[in-house]
Enzyme design. Sequence first.
Site, PDB file in Angstrom:
ATOM      1  N   ASN A  33     -14.469  12.454  35.569  1.00 28.36           N
ATOM      2  CA  ASN A  33     -14.492  13.421  34.482  1.00 28.36           C
ATOM      3  C   ASN A  33     -14.032  14.785  34.955  1.00 28.36           C
ATOM      4  OD1 ASN A  33     -16.638  15.759  34.287  1.00 28.36           O
ATOM      5  ND2 ASN A  33     -17.620  14.122  35.460  1.00 28.36           N
ATOM      6  N   ASN A  62     -29.607  23.634  33.983  1.00 28.37           N
ATOM      7  CA  ASN A  62     -28.552  23.711  34.994  1.00 28.37           C
ATOM      8  C   ASN A  62     -27.730  24.969  34.708  1.00 28.37           C
ATOM      9  OD1 ASN A  62     -25.623  23.215  35.853  1.00 28.37           O
ATOM     10  ND2 ASN A  62     -26.634  21.508  36.883  1.00 28.37           N
ATOM     11  N   CYS A 106     -19.784  21.904  41.178  1.00 30.03           N
ATOM     12  CA  CYS A 106     -18.899  21.293  40.180  1.00 30.03           C
ATOM     13  C   CYS A 106     -17.460  21.324  40.684  1.00 30.03           C
ATOM     14  CB  CYS A 106     -18.977  22.037  38.848  1.00 30.03           C
ATOM     15  SG  CYS A 106     -17.830  21.316  37.643  1.00 30.03           S
ATOM     16  N   THR A 153     -20.682  14.992  41.593  1.00 34.11           N
ATOM     17  CA  THR A 153     -19.589  14.012  41.631  1.00 34.11           C
ATOM     18  C   THR A 153     -18.701  14.225  42.846  1.00 34.11           C
ATOM     19  OG1 THR A 153     -18.255  15.492  40.280  1.00 34.11           O
ATOM     20  CG2 THR A 153     -19.500  13.776  39.130  1.00 34.11           C
ATOM     21  N   GLY A 186     -27.612   9.249  35.649  1.00 37.04           N
ATOM     22  CA  GLY A 186     -26.477  10.010  35.137  1.00 37.04           C
ATOM     23  C   GLY A 186     -25.584   9.191  34.229  1.00 37.04           C
ATOM     24  N   THR A 187     -24.461   8.762  34.786  1.00 32.86           N
ATOM     25  CA  THR A 187     -23.449   8.049  34.005  1.00 32.86           C
ATOM     26  C   THR A 187     -23.999   6.836  33.264  1.00 32.86           C
ATOM     27  OG1 THR A 187     -21.767   8.847  35.520  1.00 32.86           O
ATOM     28  CG2 THR A 187     -21.179   6.908  34.239  1.00 32.86           C
TER      29      THR A 187
END
Lengths: 315, 262
Positions: free
Chosen positions: A79, A109, A140, A203, A275-276
């Site tokens: 993503n 966050n 990020c 990620t 998460g995902t």
Amino acid sequence: MSTAPQRMDRIPDMSVNIAGIHMRNPVMVASGTFGYGPEYADLVPLESLGAIVVKGIHMRPWEGNSTPRIVEVAGGLVNAIGLQNPGAEKFIDEIMPFLRRHDVPVIVNIWGRTVAEYEEVAERFDGVAGVSGLEVNISCPNIKEGGIAFGTNVKSASEVIGRVRAKTRLPLIPKLSPNVTDIGIFARAAEDAGADAVSLINTLPAMVIDIEKRTPVLANVVGGLSGPAIHPVAVKLVWEAAKAVRIPVIGMGGIAAPRDAIEFLVAGASAVAVGTANFTDPGTAATVVAGIADYLVSHGMKSVRELTGSLRLGN
Amino acid sequence: MEIEQASILRHQPCGGAYRELVLNAPAIAASVRPGQFLHLRIPRFEQAVLRRPFSVFRAEGEHISILYKTVGAGTMALTGVREGEVVNVMGPLGNGFPSSSPGSLPVLVAGGYGVAPLYLLARRMDMAGIIFIGAATSDDVLCVEDFAAFGWQIEIATEDGSRGARGLVTGPLDAWLASRRCPEQPEIFACGPDGMLRAVGERAIKAGHRAWLSMDRHMGCGVGACLGCVQRLKKADGSAYWGRVCRDGPVFDASQIVWNNG
């Protein structure tokens, strides 16, 4: 005379206390995969979660990246949303009232492009009713400034955590990048700068190419890989981070089933985040909670806290 | 919004490369509106972390169906599921089409499997209108008998000329818009590929007709949480923002859409 195995008839204690935040179980939902809460409220009883970590908030609204923003790969998802968010004021005015009606810890966050922006948003949330803690996103991969630039340089990471520390009384949980040579150094730097816990992993930087057009699939060219594909990488990093610090470690990365979460706990995590897999099955967190409880019973443990760091090494 | 373990009642070819998957999903069937979609977890397709979105095609009693064509690995895996198997279904999702405006004439424009949500829309309307069906070839022209049974006027265009007018569906649509003599104001409802939606939307805006466009997108969560399927939209004051196709759509007023995502 043999003794029949004693079945424990009491439910194991699933509660944990992370950085002063009491959670009824150690299974949170990870930032960016559960929106701000209302999106999933029809499908998931929010009170069943250990905590909700909301999608990253900046002091001001942010548009994020162009499209395409997501692409599925084997065992995962890449993503590059680019931290789209409504800004702190809109979140506090429009979404916090909804979250306050639910008996579940809310961890916000936060992110910035400069140290001053991190300070500003941290200070804004200090004292906001219903906010239990701040996860500081220094990892990020999808914005040019800030984010991972802070999380992959130990001096910048220390500075941003220390400066944010001075602006809030809330528990601080820096979210660490996997994209470093020695995660232990970053975890320790976070602890020394005043963090109350660390969460990992964010990620992994990734890229997907359309071979017919010979163009990147994502508008941002690169993105971050999440999902089951990254789980063993995350377990190794959680294990290393947990050895390096005394503060609690929150493990995340590719949890899809109870055993994935149990691995993080055994490796040294005190809590975990799904998460995902929320996209695959919004009931994943509940399945993981039930699976951990079953595991504790079948392994004769009274509390989930007994699992944390119970890894056996050597013979 | 529900998650149902839906058993497959029928899974059959439906003309050309298309298949219809019929599911027993009482809760979803009871509340679905035309233009809403289902988010399916495809059985035995474990390498996928994402569900796949499909517009609801038919919805009768406790049954719902989808209409699909093999376009990628997910739909390829879906072709292998059998009657009696169970599919995990999330839905109904999205906003769906609005009710047609009183006194207007419904004009439907379908491209390929985009006919699916328009079938349900026509099925639930208490009046007949006109449908323009566009497809690559005659094998891709679907549901003609259904619309005929509802009493709708049907105009067909195929790119290879094997059925109806040769060319894009905008050909017959333009001819009809130019020559129509009916007193009612046309209101357009369309579903198909982006190129078709954009062309239809631009014509509607130019002619001063209302148009509702249902967009087909790769989706992540399906509920508005991940912000993966966003589309640039215009507010009333002219400023642009990212709308979520899964949650704020998939149906948008044509005049809201900014086609170049910049």
